[in-house]
Design an enzyme around this catalytic site. Structure first.
Site, PDB file in Angstrom:
ATOM      1  N   GLY A   1       0.802  -1.228   0.000  1.00 36.80           N
ATOM      2  CA  GLY A   1       0.000   0.000   0.000  1.00 36.80           C
ATOM      3  C   GLY A   1       0.826   1.265   0.000  1.00 36.80           C
TER       4      GLY A   1
ATOM      5  N   SER B   1      -3.889 -16.453   2.074  1.00 36.79           N
ATOM      6  CA  SER B   1      -3.033 -16.206   0.928  1.00 36.79           C
ATOM      7  C   SER B   1      -1.591 -15.981   1.363  1.00 36.79           C
ATOM      8  CB  SER B   1      -3.562 -14.981   0.185  1.00 36.79           C
ATOM      9  OG  SER B   1      -2.589 -14.486  -0.687  1.00 36.79           O
TER      10      SER B   1
ATOM     11  N   ASP C   1     -11.553  -9.221  -0.567  1.00 35.00           N
ATOM     12  CA  ASP C   1     -10.372  -9.995  -0.226  1.00 35.00           C
ATOM     13  C   ASP C   1     -10.536 -10.779   1.058  1.00 35.00           C
ATOM     14  OD1 ASP C   1      -7.981 -11.171  -0.104  1.00 35.00           O
ATOM     15  OD2 ASP C   1      -6.787  -9.344  -0.055  1.00 35.00           O
TER      16      ASP C   1
ATOM     17  N   ARG D   1       5.116  -9.621  -8.589  1.00 30.12           N
ATOM     18  CA  ARG D   1       5.140  -8.449  -9.446  1.00 30.12           C
ATOM     19  C   ARG D   1       3.947  -7.576  -9.062  1.00 30.12           C
ATOM     20  NH1 ARG D   1       8.844  -9.211 -13.423  1.00 30.12           N
ATOM     21  NH2 ARG D   1       9.362 -11.373 -13.942  1.00 30.12           N
ATOM     22  N   ALA D   2       3.965  -6.330  -9.539  1.00 31.20           N
ATOM     23  CA  ALA D   2       2.861  -5.412  -9.251  1.00 31.20           C
ATOM     24  C   ALA D   2       1.560  -5.943  -9.839  1.00 31.20           C
ATOM     25  CB  ALA D   2       3.169  -4.049  -9.846  1.00 31.20           C
ATOM     26  N   ILE D   3       0.468  -5.811  -9.083  1.00 31.62           N
ATOM     27  CA  ILE D   3      -0.863  -6.068  -9.654  1.00 31.62           C
ATOM     28  C   ILE D   3      -1.502  -4.716  -9.967  1.00 31.62           C
ATOM     29  CG2 ILE D   3      -3.079  -7.197  -9.363  1.00 31.62           C
ATOM     30  CD1 ILE D   3      -1.797  -8.935  -7.195  1.00 31.62           C
TER      31      ILE D   3
END
Lengths: 504, 504
Positions: A161, A255, A249, A188-190
């Protein structure tokens, strides 16, 4: 077809489907010679003629079917996991065997995206008790590759964040230089302008196989690899794809922790960036989340500590893969860098080293960083991963197009909008264009004179720079003035902000 | 007995209760001559002898009973409202008539605290749809006094949570000076070091009857009165007492809006202080709350606007009734005062004046304040409420015991803990001791030299000053240094903060 391409799906003609009495999302069993497969049904009126069948890639592969092959087809029962998803939708608890069935079918591509999305919605609406969360985490780890190590394994995770969060690149060599084992895998970036894998890729290869990771870690005690190539808790990657458009989420805890179980971590520090402009807005929310991670960790045999860190501005001065890689490499090699960056790595690394039994761990972590020991270890890791150990910050190429943004006001920086900077950096091309991003000249508390540069936008392409400048013009980016502006927002107001999913 | 003293309760001897087949919380009907009353049963083994009965004050009064009176007693049915509370506990919606029955019994002291607490718990657990919230707000307003005005009435409310928030004392005369009617009623502190009624009482009498409020407002267009004396939505005061130990607050919306219906407000601005250390932590939470207030207002015929304001430090430099009264009076009379105080009043007053159809309302509000026009109007209000219109800030007495607190560090103020300052001010005696409180020499962004005074504690009594100093030693009050400290909190950790209820 790109959509759901990996799944075992067949397309039937409408009349054939009526004949078989199957509807979309029902299953059929297919036989070709001695090979069998079960597939999800879709139905078309014109695309597929009567007596013909359309096969998705996975079915073609499984049956070794060819144009003109003759298949036997019959209705098949739904997988048992659908019953268990329905059970969760009714608000009932699932046990380990039921969760195993669901995760097994998720990973085996035997559930449609609609069914997976029902499962996530059910978890979101009905919740899970901690026993279920632990069982689900284990199940996700077991349905994938698992790393085994001779040494005790340390790991770090950030809830994310904060733009510019290049913590891992300095933390991993610090921990390794202290003599602890830290096989760090990153994503990697989402939705962000850079993930750790994107950043470190500007310094060394990150796309390592499981065998390569092992070799790097055995040699250097640490690594900075992309997690996507090594099939750790693969169910998670499938869930993320379904969650992303749903913007929910329920899977945050399983996760994160399933990956840590799969990687074999024993000691884990979790960074929870906190405050306005981050995902976790208050220290009490951070405490609640920390309590859940600690409790889940204890059930999974992982010792967890959490730090709530100040997240109301970017970390360091850079945002975007190449700019961040430069800043991280420079800090590691010289032992000098932005105070907030070094302070944060020191606190997190010191916590991990303390968990490993080290006394005065924070002071030692700081010394490892400032003495350049971490930098020397980073060079070993770069070499072991196949990079050039003599790489210098200036060797990392940043975008050739640049625009300096200056302040219309004099005063002090009172706040910085993470969200606006993320939007600008992405408009400039990050994370896809590695050279794109932002260099922040001013941070919270800094004095600014009218006309002084407050940040610079970098881009690889002129039209993207233009888009980024336009994005900058449309956002409130920094609060600069003699005083804090008392009105934060006026309501009623037209727009509503979208929620965004937590990146892991 | 002090506990539940206002309620219609009787105490029966155990054997008499068995004879009547009543249990605690059952109801009995009592007859004495021609007078009747219904009361809640309590039971004692020894306190009350067989054949005798203990009466609470309200029952004595209602029956005109005397020592030795002979009563007739019989089991009575439970009030219907108990059925409706049970209905809400089952998660069903209540209609206006059912809510009327409950509020009528609450205000009529016919429900025990346990029953009221069940009602609040049910609302908390099961929630209300906006129709119920609107009906409940109306019901609470109707079960109490209602003000009627010939002019359109303006009002302001703050969700609270920021110490030193002396907004109303400057806002009311600003609005009145602009020609709008604002009969402002305020509460005393419940958990804070000062409520507006506590503050303004240092300047003028606030304990006004309904007739007195009317006279003051007809003369000056404004007032700053204590709301507790005028029986506006009295159910709210009963709910607050029950909620306080429960630390839940399902009644925030109906509580605020029932008072505004009762006071006859047409245009209302709500201040939502936002940020760390306030009740509403993020701008998005403030938006959600604002949306609910605006929606509820539209159902109740009240035009509502909300401002989310920066709440991460006290407003102005003072905390505690007398110190705040001094600062507010000084600002009004001279037109000069702390920037944040004047900015906040300007924004809120300007919003209200804009709702009244005024153009450039904010600029006009600022001019009314800085030109001293608001100060002159305040003097009229002080006189009309029975105070001395020539009162000067120095006439307001502050505590004679004082302790200056200085910084051990050089640097800048990065954050201030509202919570710590509230605790210190209350330890010093506020709000009971009007002279007790804190003068803040430094606020966020200010430069501090080592040894410089950062705040002063005032108290009326030496032993309370000592307690306040001890409280100060036990808290992190300000973050002072060259940089923001990156670690906000480490977890696991022992203590958990208590939630606190919203003050209205």
């Amino acid at each position: 077809m790109e959509f759901e391409a990996r799944k075992a799906i067949v397309i039937l003609n409408k009349d054939d489907a009526a004949e078989l009495d199957v509807k979309p999302l029902d299953r059929v069993e297919l036989v070709l010679g001695k090979r069998k497969d079960t597939a999800i049904v879709n139905i078309a009126e014109k695309l597929i003629k009567e007596g013909e069948i359309g096969l998705y890639e996975s079915v073609v592969h499984e049956l070794k079917a060819k144009e003109g092959s003759r298949l036997k087809i019959a209705r098949a029962p739904h997988p048992a996991s659908i019953e268990f998803i329905r059970k969760k939708l009714e608000g009932r608890m699932l046990d380990k065997a039921e969760l195993d069935a669901i995760i097994g079918d998720v990973v085996g591509d035997r559930l449609s995206d609609i069914e997976i999305s029902s499962f996530l919605t059910a978890l979101h609406e009905k919740g899970m008790v901690m026993d279920e969360v632990a069982a689900l985490s284990r199940s996700m780890a077991e349905n994938g590759k698992r790393m085994k190590w001779k040494k005790v394994v340390f790991d770090k995770h950030s809830i994310g964040g904060v733009p510019g969060d290049k913590t891992s690149i300095l933390l991993v060599p610090t921990i390794a230089a202290a003599g602890f084992t830290i096989p760090k895998t990153s994503s990697r970036a989402i939705t962000s302008p850079a993930g750790t894998a994107d950043r470190f890729e500007c310094i060394a290869p990150v796309d390592l196989s499981w065998e390569e990771i092992k070799k790097v870690v055995n040699k250097t005690k640490g690594c900075l690899a992309w997690g996507g190539a090594v099939d750790l808790a693969p169910a998670d990657d499938i869930f993320i794809k379904v969650e992303y458009p749903l913007s929910i989420d329920p899977m945050l805890l399983p996760s994160v922790m399933s990956k840590k179980v799969a990687v074999g971590a024993k000691h884990l520090v979790i960074d929870i960036p906190t405050g306005r402009g981050t995902k976790i807005k208050s220290i009490s929310s951070a405490s609640d989340l920390a309590g859940q991670f600690i409790e889940l960790g204890s059930r999974l045999g992982i010792d967890v500590r959490c730090l709530s860190t100040f997240g109301e501005q970017p970390l360091g001065h850079t945002i975007g893969p190449a700019l961040e890689a430069r800043e991280a490499l420079h800090t590691a090699l010289t032992g000098k860098g932005p105070t907030d960056y070094i302070d944060k790595v020191t606190a997190l690394a010191g916590t991990l080293m303390g968990m490993g039994g080290m006394k005065n761990a924070e002071a030692k972590a700081r010394h490892i960083i400032t003495s350049g020991k971490a930098g020397r270890k980073l060079k070993q890791i770069i070499a072991a991963q196949g990079g050039d150990p003599d790489i210098k910050p200036k060797d990392i190429e940043v975008g050739g197009e640049c625009c300096k943004v200056s302040s219309n006001f004099s005063g002090r920086v009172w706040w910085i909008s993470n969200k606006a900077l993320v939007h600008i950096a992405k408009s400039a091309g990050a994370p896809k264009d590695k050279g794109a991003g932002i260099f922040l000249n001013k941070k919270i508390g800094d004095r600014v004179r009218k006309g002084e540069t407050i940040f610079e936008i970098f881009s690889d392409k002129p039209y993207k720079l233009k888009a980024a400048v336009k994005a900058a013009e449309g956002h409130e980016i920094m609060g600069i003035g003699r005083h804090y502006n008392m009105v934060l927002k006026r309501m009623p107001e037209e727009k509503h902000e979208k929620t965004f999913i937590l990146e892991r």
